[in-house]
Design an enzyme around this catalytic site. Sequence first.
Site, short mmCIF file in Angstrom:
data_model
loop_
_atom_site.label_atom_id
_atom_site.label_comp_id
_atom_site.label_asym_id
_atom_site.label_seq_id
_atom_site.Cartn_x
_atom_site.Cartn_y
_atom_site.Cartn_z
N ALA A 51 0.78 -1.29 0.04
CA ALA A 51 -0.06 0.03 -0.17
C ALA A 51 0.69 1.13 -0.09
O ALA A 51 0.50 2.07 -0.53
CB ALA A 51 -0.90 -0.02 1.22
N ARG A 91 1.31 14.68 -8.42
CA ARG A 91 2.58 14.23 -8.57
C ARG A 91 2.63 13.03 -9.44
O ARG A 91 1.76 12.37 -9.56
CB ARG A 91 2.90 13.58 -7.02
CG ARG A 91 2.63 15.05 -6.05
CD ARG A 91 2.73 14.46 -4.66
NE ARG A 91 2.67 15.70 -3.75
CZ ARG A 91 2.16 15.33 -2.58
NH1 ARG A 91 1.73 14.21 -1.92
NH2 ARG A 91 2.14 16.54 -1.86
#
Length: 275
Positions: free
Chosen positions: A50, A166
């Site tokens: 994750a 990003r």
Amino acid sequence: MSRTSTAPTELQAVIFDWAGTLVDFGSLAPTQIFVDAFKSFDMNISLKQARGPMGLSKWQHIRTLLDNPEIARQWKECHGQLPTDADVDALYARFMPMQIAKVGEYSQAIDGVQQTLAWLRQQGLKIGSCSGYPRQVLDVLLPLAAAEGITPDHVIAGDELPAGGRPGPYMALANMLALKISNVAACIKVDDTTPGIEEGINAGMWTVGISLSGNEVGCTKAELAQLSPEEIKALKALAEMRLREAGAHYVIDSVADLPAVVELIAERLKAGERP
């Protein structure tokens, strides 16, 4: 006609990430919720998995996780086909209310942040911020952070810009525009993720990576307390390597250590150096 140089000689702003940088030591809020959201689709992913794409906008984070060959194979075994963008949408729809409900549990300020922000303002610097969190999540987090004295001059969420998030420079540059900064070289981007450092580099800014309190080490303070000094040193070294490979000019343990680095960058800027 001669042109007057506009090259900056003084710093003007510092732009911060949120989870793992200003709040949420260890960056637990986003990572644990990804694990929980995938579990609700009968998928088992680890906290380490994750954490992999941390710093991306949350939709893109889920897409990147599902593109992981191991996770994609598990999805196909469980759901009968490889994951599609519709599956990303479904996971994102499940993730969002879970994140909104839980972000407050991880909103505590990281030690030293308030003092560092006060010091920056004493130096006359503006304070920007941006996050991979969507605006709905930030709307919950920001009042909680403000109650602890964390009040940036500007905040950009990961889902607010048409150009994307990003590692593109857009959120950092949006802060620069909002804060009326005259030159990208007068800005420092502070982040605990590699996409966040790449964001600052792509924007033409100085960059400072956060190791110990952030995603790259990925431990709570309680977990760190169970480790030996040698184990902590090894985790920090790996985090620093990854952040420097992403382009970080400096790497520090936490934002509490930032003032000394700001002074170093200010001297380099005054001497004519650029990021």
